[in-house]
Every structure is written in C-alpha cells, then in structure tokens.
Design an enzyme around this catalytic site. Structure first.
Site, PDB file in Angstrom:
ATOM      1  N   ARG A  46      17.032  35.798  70.766  1.00 28.56           N
ATOM      2  CA  ARG A  46      17.094  34.973  71.991  1.00 28.56           C
ATOM      3  C   ARG A  46      18.542  34.640  72.348  1.00 28.56           C
ATOM      4  NH1 ARG A  46      12.970  30.265  74.174  1.00 28.56           N
ATOM      5  NH2 ARG A  46      14.190  29.767  76.021  1.00 28.56           N
ATOM      6  N   LYS A  86      12.834  38.429  80.011  1.00 28.08           N
ATOM      7  CA  LYS A  86      12.931  37.112  79.366  1.00 28.08           C
ATOM      8  C   LYS A  86      11.679  36.837  78.535  1.00 28.08           C
ATOM      9  CE  LYS A  86      14.292  32.529  79.095  1.00 28.08           C
ATOM     10  NZ  LYS A  86      15.111  31.438  79.541  1.00 28.08           N
ATOM     11  N   GLU A  92      15.066  30.677  69.118  1.00 28.49           N
ATOM     12  CA  GLU A  92      16.452  31.159  69.083  1.00 28.49           C
ATOM     13  C   GLU A  92      17.034  31.199  67.676  1.00 28.49           C
ATOM     14  OE1 GLU A  92      18.867  29.907  72.450  1.00 28.49           O
ATOM     15  OE2 GLU A  92      20.675  30.348  71.325  1.00 28.49           O
ATOM     16  N   LYS A 147      12.510  25.957  77.018  1.00 29.99           N
ATOM     17  CA  LYS A 147      13.619  25.047  76.704  1.00 29.99           C
ATOM     18  C   LYS A 147      13.604  23.933  77.749  1.00 29.99           C
ATOM     19  CE  LYS A 147      16.980  28.018  74.395  1.00 29.99           C
ATOM     20  NZ  LYS A 147      18.323  28.626  74.490  1.00 29.99           N
ATOM     21  N   GLU A 173      22.307  35.770  86.693  1.00 26.94           N
ATOM     22  CA  GLU A 173      21.352  35.839  85.575  1.00 26.94           C
ATOM     23  C   GLU A 173      20.494  37.103  85.683  1.00 26.94           C
ATOM     24  OE1 GLU A 173      21.575  33.849  83.067  1.00 26.94           O
ATOM     25  OE2 GLU A 173      22.565  32.043  83.826  1.00 26.94           O
ATOM     26  N   ASN A 186      22.311  34.512  76.031  1.00 31.70           N
ATOM     27  CA  ASN A 186      23.550  33.762  76.287  1.00 31.70           C
ATOM     28  C   ASN A 186      24.731  34.684  76.566  1.00 31.70           C
ATOM     29  OD1 ASN A 186      22.263  31.292  75.898  1.00 31.70           O
ATOM     30  ND2 ASN A 186      22.470  31.472  73.681  1.00 31.70           N
ATOM     31  N   HIS A 196      30.319  28.686  79.723  1.00 27.73           N
ATOM     32  CA  HIS A 196      30.287  27.247  79.399  1.00 27.73           C
ATOM     33  C   HIS A 196      31.706  26.700  79.263  1.00 27.73           C
ATOM     34  CE1 HIS A 196      25.972  27.597  77.614  1.00 27.73           C
ATOM     35  NE2 HIS A 196      25.961  27.316  78.889  1.00 27.73           N
ATOM     36  N   HIS A 225      27.704  33.532  78.454  1.00 28.48           N
ATOM     37  CA  HIS A 225      27.590  32.078  78.551  1.00 28.48           C
ATOM     38  C   HIS A 225      28.630  31.343  77.699  1.00 28.48           C
ATOM     39  CE1 HIS A 225      23.971  33.110  80.630  1.00 28.48           C
ATOM     40  NE2 HIS A 225      23.568  31.863  80.747  1.00 28.48           N
ATOM     41  N   HIS A 283      26.853  26.981  87.601  1.00 31.76           N
ATOM     42  CA  HIS A 283      26.662  27.627  86.304  1.00 31.76           C
ATOM     43  C   HIS A 283      26.668  29.159  86.431  1.00 31.76           C
ATOM     44  CE1 HIS A 283      24.970  28.313  82.327  1.00 31.76           C
ATOM     45  NE2 HIS A 283      23.976  28.982  82.868  1.00 31.76           N
ATOM     46  N   ARG A 342       2.868  11.952  73.360  1.00 36.19           N
ATOM     47  CA  ARG A 342       3.140  12.974  72.332  1.00 36.19           C
ATOM     48  C   ARG A 342       2.829  14.394  72.789  1.00 36.19           C
ATOM     49  NH1 ARG A 342       1.051   8.793  69.054  1.00 36.19           N
ATOM     50  NH2 ARG A 342       2.779   7.759  67.978  1.00 36.19           N
TER      51      ARG A 342
HETATM   52  P1  NAD Z   1      19.143  22.808  90.573  1.00 34.12           P
HETATM   53  O1  NAD Z   1      17.835  22.533  89.988  1.00 34.12           O
HETATM   54  O2  NAD Z   1      20.150  21.716  90.579  1.00 34.12           O
HETATM   55  O3  NAD Z   1      18.943  23.320  92.059  1.00 34.12           O
HETATM   56  C1  NAD Z   1      20.074  23.611  92.838  1.00 34.12           C
HETATM   57  C2  NAD Z   1      20.006  22.892  94.194  1.00 34.12           C
HETATM   58  O4  NAD Z   1      19.124  23.603  95.059  1.00 34.12           O
HETATM   59  C3  NAD Z   1      19.470  21.467  94.140  1.00 34.12           C
HETATM   60  O5  NAD Z   1      20.194  20.682  95.031  1.00 34.12           O
HETATM   61  C4  NAD Z   1      18.037  21.612  94.615  1.00 34.12           C
HETATM   62  O6  NAD Z   1      17.544  20.446  95.221  1.00 34.12           O
HETATM   63  C5  NAD Z   1      18.162  22.723  95.606  1.00 34.12           C
HETATM   64  N1  NAD Z   1      16.970  23.548  95.784  1.00 34.12           N
HETATM   65  C6  NAD Z   1      16.141  24.008  94.828  1.00 34.12           C
HETATM   66  N2  NAD Z   1      15.249  24.841  95.341  1.00 34.12           N
HETATM   67  C7  NAD Z   1      15.480  24.899  96.671  1.00 34.12           C
HETATM   68  C8  NAD Z   1      14.887  25.602  97.738  1.00 34.12           C
HETATM   69  N3  NAD Z   1      13.910  26.469  97.530  1.00 34.12           N
HETATM   70  N4  NAD Z   1      15.363  25.403  98.973  1.00 34.12           N
HETATM   71  C9  NAD Z   1      16.415  24.555  99.192  1.00 34.12           C
HETATM   72  N5  NAD Z   1      17.046  23.874  98.218  1.00 34.12           N
HETATM   73  C10 NAD Z   1      16.573  24.054  96.965  1.00 34.12           C
HETATM   74  O7  NAD Z   1      19.873  24.053  89.876  1.00 34.12           O
HETATM   75  P2  NAD Z   1      19.341  25.398  89.186  1.00 34.12           P
HETATM   76  O8  NAD Z   1      20.454  26.341  89.302  1.00 34.12           O
HETATM   77  O9  NAD Z   1      17.999  25.783  89.661  1.00 34.12           O
HETATM   78  O10 NAD Z   1      19.159  24.983  87.655  1.00 34.12           O
HETATM   79  C11 NAD Z   1      20.251  24.610  86.869  1.00 34.12           C
HETATM   80  C12 NAD Z   1      19.718  23.897  85.659  1.00 34.12           C
HETATM   81  O11 NAD Z   1      18.907  24.779  84.911  1.00 34.12           O
HETATM   82  C13 NAD Z   1      20.804  23.398  84.719  1.00 34.12           C
HETATM   83  O12 NAD Z   1      20.557  22.056  84.406  1.00 34.12           O
HETATM   84  C14 NAD Z   1      20.654  24.277  83.495  1.00 34.12           C
HETATM   85  O13 NAD Z   1      21.006  23.601  82.311  1.00 34.12           O
HETATM   86  C15 NAD Z   1      19.202  24.604  83.532  1.00 34.12           C
HETATM   87  N6  NAD Z   1      18.852  25.847  82.834  1.00 34.12           N
HETATM   88  C16 NAD Z   1      17.854  25.798  81.930  1.00 34.12           C
HETATM   89  C17 NAD Z   1      17.466  26.939  81.258  1.00 34.12           C
HETATM   90  C18 NAD Z   1      16.314  26.887  80.305  1.00 34.12           C
HETATM   91  O14 NAD Z   1      16.069  27.881  79.598  1.00 34.12           O
HETATM   92  N7  NAD Z   1      15.570  25.808  80.264  1.00 34.12           N
HETATM   93  C19 NAD Z   1      18.098  28.159  81.517  1.00 34.12           C
HETATM   94  C20 NAD Z   1      19.106  28.187  82.469  1.00 34.12           C
HETATM   95  C21 NAD Z   1      19.486  27.021  83.129  1.00 34.12           C
HETATM   96  N1  GLY Z   2      18.681  30.527  79.051  1.00 32.48           N
HETATM   97  C1  GLY Z   2      18.703  30.820  77.670  1.00 32.48           C
HETATM   98  C2  GLY Z   2      17.393  30.716  76.997  1.00 32.48           C
HETATM   99  O1  GLY Z   2      16.390  30.449  77.611  1.00 32.48           O
HETATM  100  O2  GLY Z   2      17.321  30.883  75.817  1.00 32.48           O
END
Ligand code: NAD
Ligand code: GLY
Length: 365
Positions: free
Chosen positions: A247, A233, A243, A149, A191, A251, A258, A254, A271, A127
């Site tokens: 917040r 942020k 949000e 998030k 971003e 987006n 999307h 986005h 993305h 939990r």
């Molecule tokens: P990811 O986590 O898939 O990483 C991209 C690639 O880079 C992967 O293959 C990873 O193994 C590799 N990698 C990571 N760090 C590395 C490093 N230092 N050296 C070499 N390789 C490395 O992608 P991302 O772009 O970091 O994240 C995308 C995700 O984030 C999506 O799922 C998206 O929905 C999420 N997201 C969440 C929020 C939020 O507010 N929580 C906001 C934006 C995006």
């Molecule tokens: N990436 C959008 C948010 O964190 O709200």
C-alpha cells in the site's frame, strides 16, 4: 434515468469477517431513489457534507433517500483547515442529539475532507457505525473514498488522528465533477496518472494519449480513468489493507509532495499539485538510479504541462529544506526516509537507498 457504468469491488474477505464493498460508478446516481434507498435499507441517516457541496447536491440526495427512518444533516465549513477534532465533535453531537443508534448509517457527501471526517466520526460513533462514501471531487473519487483511511489533522501535522474504517459502499456520480473548480479537478489528475506510473503502463499510455479528452472532462474518458484508478486502488488495498507493504506504493511522489506542502505552508499549493511535482522528482530519481527509461520522465512532464500541473517545486524549496522536511515526515521508519521509486513503468518499489546528493540532483535538474 441513472446510468450505472461500472461496479468494482474492494475484496476484504477474511476468515473472521467479510468487509468487502462495491464501488459503483455512473451518472445520475445521487438523485436516483432506487440506488439511494438500497444503500440505506430503511436505516437512519447522518448525512455529512460541506457548505459548498451541500447546496449543490444534498437536496437531490435527500429527496432520493425518501422517508428514511431518521435523517440528520450536518453541514461543515468547507476546507482543509476545518479538518479537525472540533468538526468530529460537531458531527457526533448532532448524531447523539437526534438519538441515532449504531445501526444508523453515515453518508459522506463531498471531497476528501468530508469523506475522511465522516468516516472517522462513524468509526467513533457508538464504537463503530457504517458509512457510505459519495465522493464529489476527482481526488476523492479515485483515491480518498476507497481504502478506509479516515481521520483529521492535528496541530502537529496532517492526518495524525484517525482510524482504518472501511465504507459499506462507494457511490461515484460522475455528474458531480461538472461543478468542480478547474484547479481542484486538475489536482485530481495527478493521482490518476500516479496509478499508471506505479501499476499500469498501458493505462499510463492511454492517459498520455487522451489528455485533451480528460481536460475537457469528456464523460467516457472520465469514466474509464476513474474506473481504472479505482480498480488499481482496490487491488492494492485488498492486498495490504493496513499499509504494512505494497500500500506504501500509493505514496509515490508523496514523500516529496508532503515536504513541499510543509515548506510552503498547507493551502498554498493543493495536495495534488505538490504530488505532481513530487512525482516528477521521484520519476527522475528512478531514472537516475538506472532502473527507469528516462523517456517516462519526459512523458510525465509533458502530461503535467498539458493539464496545468507543476513539474518542479516552487523556487523557495531548496534541496536542504526539502531534505529536512522529508526527514520529519510521519512515514519515516526507524529514522530512515523511505522512497517509492519505479523499477520500470508500472512497477514500484520501496527503498531507503537514496543519498542526499541524489535528491539534490533531481531538484536542480
Ligand atoms: P476537499 O474535500 O477540500 O474539496 C476541495 C474543495 O472542492 C472544497 O472546497 C469542496 O467544498 C469543493 N468541492 C467538492 N466537491 C465539489 C463539487 N463537486 N463541486 C464544487 N465544489 C466541490 O479536497 P479533496 O482534494 O477532495 O480532498 C483532500 C483531502 O483528502 C485531504 O484532507 C487529504 O488528506 C485527504 N485524502 C485522504 C486519502 C485517504 O486515503 N483517506 C487519500 C488522499 C487524500
Ligand atoms: N492515499 C494513500 C492510501 O490510501 O493509502
């Protein structure tokens, strides 16, 4: 020697409880025993990473953690298509098998995929356990690791299963960016410039003027860009954690982005690339509505071209397909698509007053 360059705070103090947390930004932090041991304060650790990041950085992190009470390492397959409930089950199984208690702390070492899943697993574990974000992509450092998030994808769509669960700490080690593939790094810049567009005209100008230093990943330029992005942020999240208002400004671009991802099929464009094209459309729409100086559109296009980000959707994305995809976005409220537009550089607004003709105009431009 570690070099701690900036410490920022996400201010989430309320009368009920204080969930505020620091964002530390620096170099050599992952391998620094004092930094890492302070983070966990003698508690058990569930370290989650992926099979690309783990081999690069988890050894140094584990050494720095030292003899923590109990350490379980979970190495997930890398990639968005593994961001699902199966991975959450895997993390939870490992934590339960090693008899972790709720006071154990989860550590996410990786990009946004690892961060979102580790946070969600921590939110579900007994939990609610604490977790720490150690983001290793530019996107994760400036966006996903901050703000709480967490979640996974569902066959019905991206990030449909999740929870708000704020980390205990975000630890950004700039050195990890040296191994990040070019395309992933560039996608993260989308971003970064978003923050200038929606909140900070001066930062936008600085980014435009420092594009070569950013491309070259010069440490001083990166530190400044990441710190300013995180500060913006953090302020937005502090103002509207769940949000219900501002917040949504995060987006920006986005809704279009999307829709591009949906039409393309996830995984074709990153993305950040889809968001980059989406921001050009959203910026153009803002100018079309008369509020924004059209010069900003040209500056954004110039920045995208200079760093290697797209400036328009792929050829197969027609205005009709884009409108249909946007109408089924999860952020549609009461059947209306909500657009984030700019009233001027550095100021965003949410509006539904956009016609199909306006959209067609910015796609064809
Ligand atoms: P990811 O986590 O898939 O990483 C991209 C690639 O880079 C992967 O293959 C990873 O193994 C590799 N990698 C990571 N760090 C590395 C490093 N230092 N050296 C070499 N390789 C490395 O992608 P991302 O772009 O970091 O994240 C995308 C995700 O984030 C999506 O799922 C998206 O929905 C999420 N997201 C969440 C929020 C939020 O507010 N929580 C906001 C934006 C995006
Ligand atoms: N990436 C959008 C948010 O964190 O709200």
């Amino acid at each position: 020697m570690p070099d701690l360059l900036h410490t920022l705070h996400v201010d989430l103090a309320s009368s009920a409880e204080d969930r505020s947390y620091p964002i530390d930004i620096g170099r050599g932090l992952i391998g620094d025993a004092a930094t890492c041991q302070r983070l966990i304060a003698g508690r058990g650790v569930v370290l989650v990473t992926d099979d690309q990041v783990g081999p690069l950085y988890s050894g140094a992190l584990k050494t720095a953690l030292g003899d923590c009470a109990q350490l379980t390492e979970v190495v997930l397959p890398a990639g968005e298509h593994h961001k699902d409930m199966g991975a959450i089950q895997h993390i939870l199984d490992a934590a339960l098998a090693d008899r972790h208690e709720r006071r154990s702390v989860f550590i996410a070492l990786g990009g946004g995929v690892v961060g979102d899943m580790t946070g969600f697993a921590a939110a579900c574990f007994l939990r609610g356990a604490d977790f720490i974000q150690v983001p290793t992509t530019l996107l994760a450092q400036v966006d996903s690791s901050v703000g709480g998030k967490t979640g996974v994808n569902h066959p019905m769509g991206k990030n449909l299963i999740g929870a708000f669960h704020q980390p205990l700490q975000v630890l950004i080690d700039l050195d990890t960016l040296s191994s990040l593939p070019e395309r992933e790094f560039t996608a993260g810049l989308a971003e970064v410039i978003k923050y200038g567009l929606i909140r900070d005209a001066e930062f936008f100008g600085w980014l435009i003027n420092n594009v070569e230093a950013l491309k070259a990943r010069e440490p001083d330029a990166l530190a400044l860009a990441i710190a300013r992005s995180c500060a913006i942020k953090a302020a937005v999240v502090a103002a509207d954690e769940r949000e219900s208002g501002v917040r949504a400004h995060l987006n920006f671009g986005h809704t279009f982005g999307h829709a591009i991802e949906r039409i393309q099929g996830y995984g074709d464009w990153l993305h950040g690339e889809a968001v980059a094209a989406g921001m050009v459309m959203a910026t153009r729409l803002s100018a079309l509505q008369g509020a924004l100086n059209p010069e900003v559109v040209e500056q954004l296009i110039g920045f995208n071209k200079a760093v290697g980000l797209p400036v328009s959707p792929p050829a197969n994305v027609t205005p009709e397909a884009l409108l249909a995809a946007m109408a089924s976005d999860k952020k549609v409220a009461a059947g209306k698509v909500r657009y984030i537009l700019l009233t001027q550089l550095g100021e965003a607004v949410v509006t539904e007053s956009v016609t199909e003709g306006d959209i067609a105009g910015v796609i064809d431009a």
